[in-house]
Design a protein around this motif. Structure first.
Motif, PDB file in Angstrom:
ATOM      1  N   VAL A 191      38.984  22.717  63.154  1.00 26.86           N
ATOM      2  CA  VAL A 191      40.155  22.734  63.651  1.00 26.86           C
ATOM      3  C   VAL A 191      40.302  23.736  64.576  1.00 26.86           C
ATOM      4  O   VAL A 191      40.246  24.856  63.768  1.00 26.86           O
ATOM      5  CB  VAL A 191      41.379  22.618  62.664  1.00 26.86           C
ATOM      6  CG1 VAL A 191      42.740  22.295  63.251  1.00 26.86           C
ATOM      7  CG2 VAL A 191      41.299  21.483  61.665  1.00 26.86           C
ATOM      8  N   LYS A 192      40.414  23.563  65.930  1.00 31.62           N
ATOM      9  CA  LYS A 192      40.591  24.400  66.944  1.00 31.62           C
ATOM     10  C   LYS A 192      39.737  25.787  66.590  1.00 31.62           C
ATOM     11  O   LYS A 192      39.787  26.860  66.454  1.00 31.62           O
ATOM     12  CB  LYS A 192      41.832  24.901  66.847  1.00 31.62           C
ATOM     13  CG  LYS A 192      42.949  24.157  67.362  1.00 31.62           C
ATOM     14  CD  LYS A 192      44.389  24.841  67.440  1.00 31.62           C
ATOM     15  CE  LYS A 192      45.297  23.460  68.110  1.00 31.62           C
ATOM     16  NZ  LYS A 192      46.566  24.127  68.320  1.00 31.62           N
ATOM     17  N   GLY A 193      38.189  25.367  66.341  1.00 31.46           N
ATOM     18  CA  GLY A 193      37.104  26.253  66.260  1.00 31.46           C
ATOM     19  C   GLY A 193      37.304  27.140  64.615  1.00 31.46           C
ATOM     20  O   GLY A 193      36.168  27.651  64.626  1.00 31.46           O
ATOM     21  N   GLN A 194      38.023  26.900  63.940  1.00 31.01           N
ATOM     22  CA  GLN A 194      38.064  27.192  62.745  1.00 31.01           C
ATOM     23  C   GLN A 194      37.472  26.215  61.526  1.00 31.01           C
ATOM     24  O   GLN A 194      37.921  24.991  61.605  1.00 31.01           O
ATOM     25  CB  GLN A 194      39.208  27.616  62.103  1.00 31.01           C
ATOM     26  CG  GLN A 194      39.842  28.983  62.854  1.00 31.01           C
ATOM     27  CD  GLN A 194      39.122  30.092  62.649  1.00 31.01           C
ATOM     28  OE1 GLN A 194      38.800  30.459  61.781  1.00 31.01           O
ATOM     29  NE2 GLN A 194      38.723  30.823  63.955  1.00 31.01           N
ATOM     30  N   ILE A 195      36.632  26.608  60.722  1.00 33.68           N
ATOM     31  CA  ILE A 195      36.579  25.723  59.501  1.00 33.68           C
ATOM     32  C   ILE A 195      37.279  25.707  58.174  1.00 33.68           C
ATOM     33  O   ILE A 195      37.683  26.821  57.938  1.00 33.68           O
ATOM     34  CB  ILE A 195      34.993  25.970  58.696  1.00 33.68           C
ATOM     35  CG1 ILE A 195      33.873  26.021  60.220  1.00 33.68           C
ATOM     36  CG2 ILE A 195      34.477  25.229  57.898  1.00 33.68           C
ATOM     37  CD1 ILE A 195      33.442  24.610  60.832  1.00 33.68           C
ATOM     38  N   ILE A 196      37.644  24.660  57.936  1.00 33.90           N
ATOM     39  CA  ILE A 196      38.844  24.508  57.075  1.00 33.90           C
ATOM     40  C   ILE A 196      38.325  23.491  55.960  1.00 33.90           C
ATOM     41  O   ILE A 196      37.588  22.415  56.255  1.00 33.90           O
ATOM     42  CB  ILE A 196      39.922  23.900  57.316  1.00 33.90           C
ATOM     43  CG1 ILE A 196      40.595  24.955  58.530  1.00 33.90           C
ATOM     44  CG2 ILE A 196      41.078  23.717  56.573  1.00 33.90           C
ATOM     45  CD1 ILE A 196      41.920  24.491  59.356  1.00 33.90           C
ATOM     46  N   ARG A 197      38.532  23.773  54.576  1.00 31.92           N
ATOM     47  CA  ARG A 197      38.036  22.939  53.662  1.00 31.92           C
ATOM     48  C   ARG A 197      39.210  22.738  52.713  1.00 31.92           C
ATOM     49  O   ARG A 197      39.974  23.403  52.151  1.00 31.92           O
ATOM     50  CB  ARG A 197      36.981  23.561  52.604  1.00 31.92           C
ATOM     51  CG  ARG A 197      36.526  22.826  51.608  1.00 31.92           C
ATOM     52  CD  ARG A 197      35.419  23.174  50.693  1.00 31.92           C
ATOM     53  NE  ARG A 197      35.463  22.421  49.704  1.00 31.92           N
ATOM     54  CZ  ARG A 197      34.412  22.336  49.143  1.00 31.92           C
ATOM     55  NH1 ARG A 197      33.497  23.270  49.150  1.00 31.92           N
ATOM     56  NH2 ARG A 197      34.113  21.153  48.105  1.00 31.92           N
ATOM     57  N   PHE A 198      39.774  21.394  52.489  1.00 29.94           N
ATOM     58  CA  PHE A 198      40.639  20.904  51.697  1.00 29.94           C
ATOM     59  C   PHE A 198      40.191  20.536  50.520  1.00 29.94           C
ATOM     60  O   PHE A 198      39.361  19.830  50.010  1.00 29.94           O
ATOM     61  CB  PHE A 198      41.357  19.810  52.372  1.00 29.94           C
ATOM     62  CG  PHE A 198      41.901  19.935  53.608  1.00 29.94           C
ATOM     63  CD1 PHE A 198      43.062  20.399  53.773  1.00 29.94           C
ATOM     64  CD2 PHE A 198      41.374  19.673  54.783  1.00 29.94           C
ATOM     65  CE1 PHE A 198      43.944  20.671  55.019  1.00 29.94           C
ATOM     66  CE2 PHE A 198      41.902  19.778  56.177  1.00 29.94           C
ATOM     67  CZ  PHE A 198      43.041  20.423  56.045  1.00 29.94           C
ATOM     68  N   LEU A 199      41.058  21.133  49.517  1.00 31.70           N
ATOM     69  CA  LEU A 199      40.837  20.875  48.042  1.00 31.70           C
ATOM     70  C   LEU A 199      42.006  20.342  47.192  1.00 31.70           C
ATOM     71  O   LEU A 199      43.316  20.682  47.740  1.00 31.70           O
ATOM     72  CB  LEU A 199      40.309  22.398  47.127  1.00 31.70           C
ATOM     73  CG  LEU A 199      39.167  23.009  47.723  1.00 31.70           C
ATOM     74  CD1 LEU A 199      39.018  24.334  47.109  1.00 31.70           C
ATOM     75  CD2 LEU A 199      37.934  22.026  47.486  1.00 31.70           C
ATOM     76  N   ARG A 200      41.800  19.574  46.332  1.00 30.74           N
ATOM     77  CA  ARG A 200      42.968  18.948  45.511  1.00 30.74           C
ATOM     78  C   ARG A 200      43.585  20.148  44.863  1.00 30.74           C
ATOM     79  O   ARG A 200      42.878  20.955  44.250  1.00 30.74           O
ATOM     80  CB  ARG A 200      42.379  17.815  44.563  1.00 30.74           C
ATOM     81  CG  ARG A 200      43.539  17.236  43.851  1.00 30.74           C
ATOM     82  CD  ARG A 200      42.998  16.185  42.801  1.00 30.74           C
ATOM     83  NE  ARG A 200      42.245  15.112  43.364  1.00 30.74           N
ATOM     84  CZ  ARG A 200      42.495  13.940  43.182  1.00 30.74           C
ATOM     85  NH1 ARG A 200      43.740  13.543  42.594  1.00 30.74           N
ATOM     86  NH2 ARG A 200      41.910  13.110  43.907  1.00 30.74           N
ATOM     87  N   TRP A 201      45.155  20.044  45.025  1.00 29.89           N
ATOM     88  CA  TRP A 201      45.703  21.088  44.539  1.00 29.89           C
ATOM     89  C   TRP A 201      45.709  20.740  42.537  1.00 29.89           C
ATOM     90  O   TRP A 201      45.871  19.750  42.104  1.00 29.89           O
ATOM     91  CB  TRP A 201      47.244  21.035  44.688  1.00 29.89           C
ATOM     92  CG  TRP A 201      48.039  22.032  43.849  1.00 29.89           C
ATOM     93  CD1 TRP A 201      48.328  23.328  44.264  1.00 29.89           C
ATOM     94  CD2 TRP A 201      49.093  21.513  42.910  1.00 29.89           C
ATOM     95  NE1 TRP A 201      49.337  23.937  43.569  1.00 29.89           N
ATOM     96  CE2 TRP A 201      49.576  22.971  42.597  1.00 29.89           C
ATOM     97  CE3 TRP A 201      49.284  20.517  42.084  1.00 29.89           C
ATOM     98  CZ2 TRP A 201      50.602  22.843  41.231  1.00 29.89           C
ATOM     99  CZ3 TRP A 201      50.005  20.676  41.046  1.00 29.89           C
ATOM    100  CH2 TRP A 201      50.928  22.003  40.690  1.00 29.89           C
ATOM    101  N   ARG A 202      45.644  22.038  41.812  1.00 31.53           N
ATOM    102  CA  ARG A 202      45.758  21.932  40.456  1.00 31.53           C
ATOM    103  C   ARG A 202      46.728  22.965  39.796  1.00 31.53           C
ATOM    104  O   ARG A 202      47.035  23.937  40.617  1.00 31.53           O
ATOM    105  CB  ARG A 202      44.470  22.406  39.970  1.00 31.53           C
ATOM    106  CG  ARG A 202      43.264  21.616  40.323  1.00 31.53           C
ATOM    107  CD  ARG A 202      42.044  22.015  39.708  1.00 31.53           C
ATOM    108  NE  ARG A 202      41.660  23.562  39.722  1.00 31.53           N
ATOM    109  CZ  ARG A 202      40.744  24.234  40.442  1.00 31.53           C
ATOM    110  NH1 ARG A 202      39.927  23.837  41.437  1.00 31.53           N
ATOM    111  NH2 ARG A 202      40.985  25.580  40.369  1.00 31.53           N
ATOM    112  N   PRO A 203      47.530  22.491  38.996  1.00 34.53           N
ATOM    113  CA  PRO A 203      48.386  23.364  38.335  1.00 34.53           C
ATOM    114  C   PRO A 203      47.789  24.551  37.809  1.00 34.53           C
ATOM    115  O   PRO A 203      46.773  24.747  37.381  1.00 34.53           O
ATOM    116  CB  PRO A 203      49.100  22.557  37.213  1.00 34.53           C
ATOM    117  CG  PRO A 203      48.520  21.102  37.424  1.00 34.53           C
ATOM    118  CD  PRO A 203      47.396  20.927  38.355  1.00 34.53           C
ATOM    119  N   GLU A 204      48.532  25.728  37.888  1.00 35.82           N
ATOM    120  CA  GLU A 204      48.023  26.999  37.575  1.00 35.82           C
ATOM    121  C   GLU A 204      47.012  27.580  38.234  1.00 35.82           C
ATOM    122  O   GLU A 204      46.213  28.452  37.839  1.00 35.82           O
ATOM    123  CB  GLU A 204      47.700  26.905  36.030  1.00 35.82           C
ATOM    124  CG  GLU A 204      48.588  26.370  34.914  1.00 35.82           C
ATOM    125  CD  GLU A 204      49.790  27.176  34.664  1.00 35.82           C
ATOM    126  OE1 GLU A 204      49.636  28.451  34.804  1.00 35.82           O
ATOM    127  OE2 GLU A 204      50.855  26.587  34.550  1.00 35.82           O
TER     128      GLU A 204
END
Length: 159
Positions: free
Chosen positions: A12-25
């Motif tokens: 995204v706009k030249g930056q690498i982003i990785r999405f992960l599932r949110w976990r409690p704690e």
């Protein structure tokens, strides 16, 4: 949402982003990173293989390919092609792959071995085969050298 998690890192706009599932704690200080992005090189790769589709396919041998270096398709890198790959932090690395293709106009397979160079500077121990240190700093080797008698006392070991 699920498709974003399956895709892996995106740009995204030249930056690498990785999405992960949110976990409690969740804590960034406690959770260890399992993968990292690494540029890999294919030195002396014949120019006819310098196509994005081919290079990304070759990158699958090392991990999850993310993108081809923007200079590679134009041949401005010199004598190597580069691919950004998400690789696991543990385990062994692929140092060489076999590249195959059919010869044009024939049904004969042509293949060659291609070396892979990782540009992350992480050493790999030749003793314990783990990443992150060299054999000179290996704790397993030092422990093994200090206690050679314990090696002989293992169950099932005959002298």
């Amino acid at each position: 949402m699920a498709s974003m998690w399956k895709r892996g890192p995106i740009k995204v706009k030249g930056q690498i982003i990785r999405f992960l599932r949110w976990r409690p704690e969740f804590s960034i200080h406690e959770d260890l990173v399992q993968t990292k992005l690494v540029w890999i090189r294919y030195p002396e790769l014949p120019i006819e293989y310098w196509h994005e589709k081919i290079l990304l396919s070759m990158g699958k041998a090392s991990g999850h390919p993310v993108e081809v270096d923007r200079r590679t398709p134009h041949g401005t890198m010199g004598n190597y092609a580069r691919v950004l790959v998400e690789v696991p932090m543990s385990g062994t690395r692929v140092e060489e792959i076999q590249v195959e293709r059919k010869q044009p106009g024939k049904n004969v397979l042509f293949w060659f071995k291609q070396r892979i160079i990782y540009e992350d500077g992480i050493g790999r121990c030749t003793f314990c085969k783990k990443l992150g240190h060299l054999v000179e700093q290996c704790r397993s080797k030092k422990n093994n050298e200090r206690n050679p008698a314990e090696e002989d006392r293992r169950p099932g070991r005959t002298l």
